[in-house]
Design an enzyme around this catalytic site. Structure first.
Site, short mmCIF file in Angstrom:
data_model
loop_
_atom_site.label_atom_id
_atom_site.label_comp_id
_atom_site.label_asym_id
_atom_site.label_seq_id
_atom_site.Cartn_x
_atom_site.Cartn_y
_atom_site.Cartn_z
N TRP A 1 6.50 -6.76 2.96
CA TRP A 1 6.95 -6.93 1.57
C TRP A 1 8.23 -7.73 1.46
O TRP A 1 8.56 -8.24 0.40
CB TRP A 1 7.13 -5.56 0.92
CG TRP A 1 5.84 -4.80 0.83
CD1 TRP A 1 4.93 -4.89 -0.19
CD2 TRP A 1 5.29 -3.89 1.77
NE1 TRP A 1 3.86 -4.09 0.08
CE2 TRP A 1 4.05 -3.46 1.27
CE3 TRP A 1 5.72 -3.38 3.01
CZ2 TRP A 1 3.23 -2.56 1.95
CZ3 TRP A 1 4.91 -2.48 3.69
CH2 TRP A 1 3.68 -2.08 3.16
N GLN B 1 -0.15 5.59 0.88
CA GLN B 1 -0.01 4.18 0.47
C GLN B 1 -1.20 3.63 -0.31
O GLN B 1 -1.04 2.87 -1.25
CB GLN B 1 0.22 3.32 1.73
CG GLN B 1 0.17 1.81 1.53
CD GLN B 1 1.43 1.25 0.92
OE1 GLN B 1 2.45 1.14 1.57
NE2 GLN B 1 1.37 0.88 -0.34
N HIS C 1 10.95 2.34 4.30
CA HIS C 1 9.64 2.42 4.96
C HIS C 1 9.83 2.09 6.44
O HIS C 1 9.70 0.94 6.85
CB HIS C 1 8.64 1.45 4.32
CG HIS C 1 8.31 1.82 2.91
ND1 HIS C 1 7.18 2.54 2.57
CD2 HIS C 1 8.98 1.61 1.75
CE1 HIS C 1 7.17 2.75 1.26
NE2 HIS C 1 8.26 2.18 0.75
N ASP D 1 14.48 0.05 0.78
CA ASP D 1 13.03 -0.04 0.69
C ASP D 1 12.42 -0.73 1.91
O ASP D 1 11.60 -0.14 2.60
CB ASP D 1 12.62 -0.76 -0.61
CG ASP D 1 11.17 -0.48 -1.03
OD1 ASP D 1 10.52 0.35 -0.38
OD2 ASP D 1 10.71 -1.09 -2.01
N GLU E 1 5.68 1.15 -10.00
CA GLU E 1 6.23 -0.07 -9.39
C GLU E 1 5.35 -1.24 -9.84
O GLU E 1 4.52 -1.75 -9.10
CB GLU E 1 6.26 0.04 -7.86
CG GLU E 1 7.00 -1.13 -7.21
CD GLU E 1 7.01 -1.06 -5.70
OE1 GLU E 1 6.41 -0.14 -5.12
OE2 GLU E 1 7.63 -1.95 -5.08
FE FE2 Z 1 8.79 1.82 -1.34
#
Ligand code: FE2
Length: 423
Positions: free
Chosen positions: A315, A152, A59, A309, A213
């Site tokens: 995150w 998203q 990302h 990722d 996820e």
């Molecule tokens: Fe992702």
């Protein structure tokens, strides 16, 4: 005369004493002990020469934004999405581009020369899309950057979500993304998978969806994704990212699911660093690992790769573009500790990831691009164990980065004067 000759290299398949000859940005020969005149000759000294690392899931629009506007205190996926939502209204294209370019500098120094990045299409302004298209153009000489249109906030859950995603594709985004587990209901999630695969089929685009996820074993959108891949003739062009719910699924159901995934030619990307930190957050003890079933998928013939990722974003606060760190975590979480298992984890951040991304000219064979990394390690297993230093990184025969050999100087009486952690 050759442009470049690398001698005495060990290759990922275990061949030693190999020479790699380069002319016009391409590999023209890979053979043991070649002696030929070249504008530059590099003695690899028995070290590992690998094709570049590839990150099939990243990302880049959020990278290096850690702490903006605040840190994710709970560490959950949902708080991460909320923090990103708080940051989005104040995002500026120039800042986003600057952060992405800095990340790409790190990537080059780590020998990471191909990245597939999701880019958030939820906002009608498409600011992240336009910023990353600019980044893609600027880094093209040294990094293959693929962009995935990523709704998203849910393509059906967001007002105008479908239209925004289509406009992103019109602007030149390469791949159709999705996030079915974040839609309002299971049936809406399944409907989003169907719709997005149809958009991809109409436009001749690949699909790469965030899929399941979650720790919820009933989150089975991967099944729909595999079905749609087959129904629409998209075999070999569809990837399921994360697929963490598979960790918690019933074994009987998985015994049907994995062959379906293999049959539909859907590849799978696990993201070990992120899956091990975001998943299992509602568990007390024991806490689930939350990574998808990597060795079982590989054994069934599914192309499985590892992605980074996130790096320093809402995150995940860690990371430095090091795909060996990703492979290292992957082998721990998947308990792939056999020699074959460790080698498979190296493949997961190199050849398998290149296959997910459909990279052309990738590999260490005559005719491939002369893009490779010289690691301060003697084989792939040592490379992962040491998260080995990248001594030199080339792209199409051009040296992009070099790092001095790593050795600690010791000041201990009666012991060697230096250590490099090799036995
Ligand atoms: Fe992702």
């Amino acid at each position: 005369m050759l442009d470049l000759l690398v001698t005495n290299a060990t290759l990922p398949d275990g061949r030693t004493g190999m020479s790699v000859a380069v002319q016009g940005g391409r590999i023209v020969d890979v053979t043991p002990g070649l002696a030929a005149s070249a504008a530059e000759t590099v003695d690899a000294g028995g070290c590992l020469l690998s094709p570049p690392f590839c990150d099939p899931h990243f990302h880049m629009d959020a990278t290096l934004s850690y702490g903006l506007p605040r840190v994710n205190e709970s560490g959950t996926l949902l708080e991460g999405i909320a923090v990103w939502g708080e940051l989005k209204p104040s995002l500026k294209a120039d800042d986003l581009i600057a952060r992405a370019l800095t990340y790409c500098d790190w990537a080059v120094a780590r020998g990471l020369l191909a990245i597939r990045s999701h880019v958030d299409t939820s906002d009608a302004s498409l600011l992240p899309v336009q910023a990353l298209l600019e980044v893609k153009k600027r880094v093209a000489p040294y990094i293959d950057l693929q962009l995935v249109a990523f709704p998203q906030d849910g393509v059906l859950r967001t007002a105008g979500g479908v239209d925004n995603l289509k406009r992103a594709l019109d602007l030149g985004v390469d791949v159709v993304g999705g996030i079915p587990h974040f839609e309002r209901t299971m049936s809406e999630g399944a409907a989003s998978v169907k719709l997005l695969c149809e958009i991809a089929a109409e436009r001749g685009k690949p699909v790469d969806m965030h899929c399941d996820e979650t720790d919820d074993p009933m989150s089975r959108h991967i099944e729909t994704l595999a079905f749609e891949a087959q129904r629409l003739g998209l075999q070999g062009r569809v990837n399921g990212s994360h697929c963490t719910s598979m960790h918690s699924m019933d074994n009987y159901y998985v015994s049907k699911l994995i062959p379906l995934i293999a049959e539909s030619g859907v590849s799978v990307v696990a993201n070990p660093l992120i899956n091990i930190t975001l998943q299992g957050r509602h568990d007390t003890y024991p806490k689930r690992r939350g990574m998808t079933r990597v060795p079982e998928l590989m054994a069934a013939g599914v192309d499985v790769a590892f992605g980074h990722d996130c790096v320093m974003d809402p995150w995940y606060g860690m990371g430095s573009a090091d795909m060996l760190e990703v492979a290292h975590m992957g082998l721990h979480v998947a308990q792939m500790t056999s020699q074959a298992g460790i080698r498979a984890c190296f493949d997961a951040v190199t050849v398998n990831a290149a296959k997910v991304m459909h990279l052309e000219g990738y590999g260490l064979a005559p005719g491939c691009d002369a893009s490779f990394v010289l690691l301060q390690a003697r084989d792939t297993i040592e490379a992962i164990r040491l998260r080995a230093n990248r001594l030199k990184v080339w792209k199409k025969g051009k040296l992009l980065s070099q790092t001095p050999e790593l050795a600690a100087r010791l000041h201990v009486d009666g012991r060697p004067s230096s250590v490099n952690f090799q036995v």
